[in-house]
Enzyme design. Structure first.
Site, mmCIF file in Angstrom:
data_model
loop_
_atom_site.group_PDB
_atom_site.id
_atom_site.type_symbol
_atom_site.label_atom_id
_atom_site.label_comp_id
_atom_site.label_asym_id
_atom_site.label_seq_id
_atom_site.Cartn_x
_atom_site.Cartn_y
_atom_site.Cartn_z
ATOM 1 N N LYS A 1 -11.418 1.217 -24.259
ATOM 2 C CA LYS A 1 -11.563 1.156 -22.690
ATOM 3 C C LYS A 1 -12.039 -0.171 -22.255
ATOM 4 C CE LYS A 1 -13.879 2.873 -18.608
ATOM 5 N NZ LYS A 1 -14.847 4.106 -17.971
ATOM 6 N N LYS B 1 -18.851 3.282 -6.131
ATOM 7 C CA LYS B 1 -20.249 3.479 -6.740
ATOM 8 C C LYS B 1 -21.453 3.102 -5.923
ATOM 9 C CE LYS B 1 -18.779 3.323 -11.727
ATOM 10 N NZ LYS B 1 -19.351 4.508 -12.064
ATOM 11 N N ASP C 1 -15.919 -1.788 -13.093
ATOM 12 C CA ASP C 1 -15.840 -0.733 -12.637
ATOM 13 C C ASP C 1 -16.828 -0.328 -11.215
ATOM 14 O OD1 ASP C 1 -15.127 1.943 -11.992
ATOM 15 O OD2 ASP C 1 -16.235 2.932 -13.550
ATOM 16 N N ASP D 1 -13.229 6.813 -9.465
ATOM 17 C CA ASP D 1 -14.027 6.605 -10.313
ATOM 18 C C ASP D 1 -14.034 6.977 -11.651
ATOM 19 O OD1 ASP D 1 -16.427 4.919 -11.279
ATOM 20 O OD2 ASP D 1 -17.764 6.292 -10.080
ATOM 21 N N ASP E 1 -18.287 -1.885 -18.734
ATOM 22 C CA ASP E 1 -17.355 -0.653 -18.963
ATOM 23 C C ASP E 1 -16.184 -1.265 -19.963
ATOM 24 O OD1 ASP E 1 -16.880 1.941 -18.425
ATOM 25 O OD2 ASP E 1 -15.889 1.430 -16.429
ATOM 26 N N GLU F 1 -11.634 6.499 -13.817
ATOM 27 C CA GLU F 1 -10.602 5.560 -13.963
ATOM 28 C C GLU F 1 -10.044 5.312 -15.556
ATOM 29 O OE1 GLU F 1 -13.529 4.391 -13.487
ATOM 30 O OE2 GLU F 1 -13.627 3.205 -15.177
ATOM 31 N N ARG G 1 -9.931 7.367 -18.105
ATOM 32 C CA ARG G 1 -8.922 8.242 -18.575
ATOM 33 C C ARG G 1 -7.517 7.886 -18.066
ATOM 34 N NH1 ARG G 1 -11.985 13.283 -15.796
ATOM 35 N NH2 ARG G 1 -13.759 11.800 -16.267
HETATM 36 N N1 BES Z 1 -17.524 3.861 -16.426
HETATM 37 C C1 BES Z 1 -18.050 5.114 -15.829
HETATM 38 C C2 BES Z 1 -18.935 6.135 -16.705
HETATM 39 C C3 BES Z 1 -20.304 5.454 -16.899
HETATM 40 C C4 BES Z 1 -21.305 5.606 -15.695
HETATM 41 C C5 BES Z 1 -20.656 5.070 -17.884
HETATM 42 C C6 BES Z 1 -22.389 5.062 -16.026
HETATM 43 C C7 BES Z 1 -22.016 4.606 -18.365
HETATM 44 C C8 BES Z 1 -22.980 4.695 -17.071
HETATM 45 C C9 BES Z 1 -16.716 6.003 -15.360
HETATM 46 O O1 BES Z 1 -15.463 5.262 -14.939
HETATM 47 C C10 BES Z 1 -17.013 6.811 -14.391
HETATM 48 O O2 BES Z 1 -17.624 6.407 -13.500
HETATM 49 N N2 BES Z 1 -17.196 8.232 -14.728
HETATM 50 C C11 BES Z 1 -17.457 9.050 -13.595
HETATM 51 C C12 BES Z 1 -16.314 10.466 -13.760
HETATM 52 C C13 BES Z 1 -16.673 11.405 -12.519
HETATM 53 C C14 BES Z 1 -16.097 10.574 -11.470
HETATM 54 C C15 BES Z 1 -16.074 12.566 -13.073
HETATM 55 C C16 BES Z 1 -19.049 9.542 -13.986
HETATM 56 O O3 BES Z 1 -19.244 9.593 -15.075
HETATM 57 O O4 BES Z 1 -19.526 9.796 -12.718
HETATM 58 ZN ZN ZN Z 2 -15.546 3.284 -15.794
HETATM 59 MN MN MN Z 3 -15.662 4.692 -13.177
#
Ligand code: BES
Ligand code: ZN
Ligand code: MN
Length: 497
Positions: free
Chosen positions: A270, A282, A275, A352, A293, A354, A356
């Site tokens: 990825k 966020k 992000d 967010d 990210d 994204e 996947r």
């Molecule tokens: N890159 C983030 C995941 C992440 C967050 C990794 C904080 C490390 C620290 C990912 O893109 C994300 O935002 N995931 C969301 C998914 C949710 C919207 C289902 C998350 O984990 O909040």
């Molecule tokens: Zn992300």
């Molecule tokens: Mn995200």
């Protein structure tokens, strides 16, 4: 760091710092020899209790007059004569690396055979020790002026000699080569991870991949731009970069060094170079850390570097799905429906989620390599940090043997991973009223539902997913990329040959 392997008695070395391991009960041969050379000086000091023998402790003795060495560093090996546990060994390497970092000398010598670890070979011990030193000596200095308050500490040490019996020299050399390749690869991943989003964008990553291929004949890099991805129908991937001024890239580094026609292993990272969350923006706190990210992508670069250095006789495709997730008038909205390259439609309920969305089209694209297995590496879910903290990588797979190979590689590399379950009941959380699936599965089991989403696109081959959200970087005072899971992945590949 420059490493050399040398045979010969430790006590006879002319070195600025000789490093020995000592047990409380009996001195190892090198220390015994040094002790008689110094008329019992060592035994005296140890009897006085100057050294705490718990692993992780050490004692620096300066200018021992009777020996050719200028300094003697004693590493605590425990209260009895037993080999160290893995945990004890970890403490020892961390302590040793930090002692070496502050040492005011150009070179030092380690009696590597003094260090024994339960059930581990000299090869393994050497490799881990070298990895630990490479890790500790890494500095990300390119944006620091070398004067003033923020300046990085000066390091004097340039060369480490590994002292071993002649009969073991080849084993030490082999461990050294692997340790350096893994250590260097890991540091490549750390640097890419640490670079800020204004510098390390998708095109930057693509250029890095092209530059790597220019240097190495066995590597070819192919890069797809947005027009080419659009022609392939990758609307899911492109929905992520839609709000960004930076164009997305799909990068494929093809390392061909195995048997002709042998199915390749695909590593897919990825590569969200920043992000923001997109329209599902966020919160501001620590948002800078979303430059990390792309640490999955960075780990793929790290592994490619390591396997090139080791010249591993295998075929590996290093893929990176690179995009920046930004809000703008062109950005994807919550509720938008896109059609992925596979033909499956996705309702994007949260922009967010994204990672996947870029990975699913890359997974479909990977089918053209007819891979033996595909492993994706992604900072995919905050939920993985809740589940496993910052110590363990999440592992999910559609293939048990593959999962077992990865778990065993993670143990051997001391780069821990833990398998989480998957299943239809979790997949159902992704049901959508309007499309074939939604891109989120609700608050429960976020790491698992994210993997279930990916699994829908990975049915054509054995597939595993590594969620490195908790392990790819550290926050706080020690903020920076860790280069994980490069050690685990290189071990997995080493186990293939
Ligand atoms: N890159 C983030 C995941 C992440 C967050 C990794 C904080 C490390 C620290 C990912 O893109 C994300 O935002 N995931 C969301 C998914 C949710 C919207 C289902 C998350 O984990 O909040
Ligand atoms: Zn992300
Ligand atoms: Mn995200």
């Amino acid at each position: 760091m420059e490493f050399v392997v040398k045979s010969g008695a430790a006590e006879k070395q002319k070195t600025a710092c000789l490093i020995l391991g000592v047990h409380k009960k009996t001195l190892p041969p090198s220390a015994t020899a040094l002790d008689s050379l110094t008329e019992g000086y060592l035994a005296d000091i140890l009897k006085r209790g100057d050294l705490d023998f718990k692993p992780g402790h050490s004692l620096m003795l300066l200018h021992s007059r009777h020996a050719p060495v200028e300094r003697l560093l004693l590493l605590a090996m425990g209260e009895n004569d037993k080999p160290l546990t893995e945990a004890g060994f970890n403490k020892l390497t961390v302590n040793l690396a930090s002692q070496l970092k502050s040492l005011n000398a150009r070179e030092a010598s380690i009696a590597i055979e003094d260090i024994n670890v339960e059930g581990k070979s000299l090869h393994w011990i050497t490799r881990q020790l070298v990895e630990a030193i490479e890790y500790a000596f890494y500095q990300f200095s390119q944006f620091k002026n070398d004067t003033g308050k923020g300046a990085l500490s000066k390091i004097s040490l340039k060369k480490v000699t590994l002292l071993a019996d002649r009969k073991n020299a080849e084993e030490v050399k082999a461990g050294l080569a692997q340790g350096q390749a893994i250590g260097n690869g890991r540091n490549v991943a750390r640097t890419l991870g640490n670079l800020p989003g204004n510098i390390c964008h998708p095109t930057y990553l693509a250029d890095e991949a092209k530059a790597l291929a220019k240097q190495h004949a066995k590597l070819t890099t192919k890069v797809l731009n947005e027009k080419q991805m659009s022609d392939l129908g990758m609307s899911s991937l492109l929905s992520v970069s839609a709000g960004s001024e930076q164009e997305a890239r799909l990068i494929c580094m093809e390392f061909k060094n195995g048997k002709r026609g042998a199915k390749p292993l695909v590593l897919l990272g990825k590569g969200i170079t920043f992000d923001t969350g997109g329209i599902s923006l966020k919160p501001g706190a620590a948002m800078d850390e979303m430059k990390f990210d792309m640490c999955g992508a960075a780990s793929v670069f790290g592994v490619m570097n390591a396997i090139i250095e080791l010249d591993l006789p295998i075929n590996v495709i290093g893929m990176v799905a690179a995009a920046e997730n930004m809000p703008s008038g062109k950005a994807t909205r919550p509720g938008d429906i896109v059609t992925s390259m596979s033909g499956k439609t996705i309702e994007i309920l949260n922009t967010d989620a994204e990672g996947r969305l870029v990975l699913c089209d890359a997974l479909t694209y990977a089918e053209r390599y007819k891979p033996e297995a595909v492993i994706d590496i992604a900072t995919l879910t905050g939920a993985c940090i809740v589940a496993l903290g910052h110590h363990t990588t999440g592992l999910l797979s559609n293939n048990e043997p593959l999962a077992e190979e990865l778990i065993s590689a993670s143990k051997e590399a001391m780069d821990r991973a833990w398998q989480l379950p998957m299943g239809e009941e979790y997949t159902r959380q992704l049901d959508s009223n309007f499309a074939d699936m939604a891109n989120i599965g609700g608050p429960a089991a976020g790491t698992i539902t994210a993997a279930c989403f990916l699994a829908k696109f990975a049915a054509a081959y054995p597939w595993a997913h590594l969620d490195i959200a908790g392990t790819a970087w550290q926050s706080g005072k020690e903020k920076g990329a860790t280069g994980r899971p490069v050690p685990m992945l290189v071990q997995y590949l080493l186990n293939k040959i």
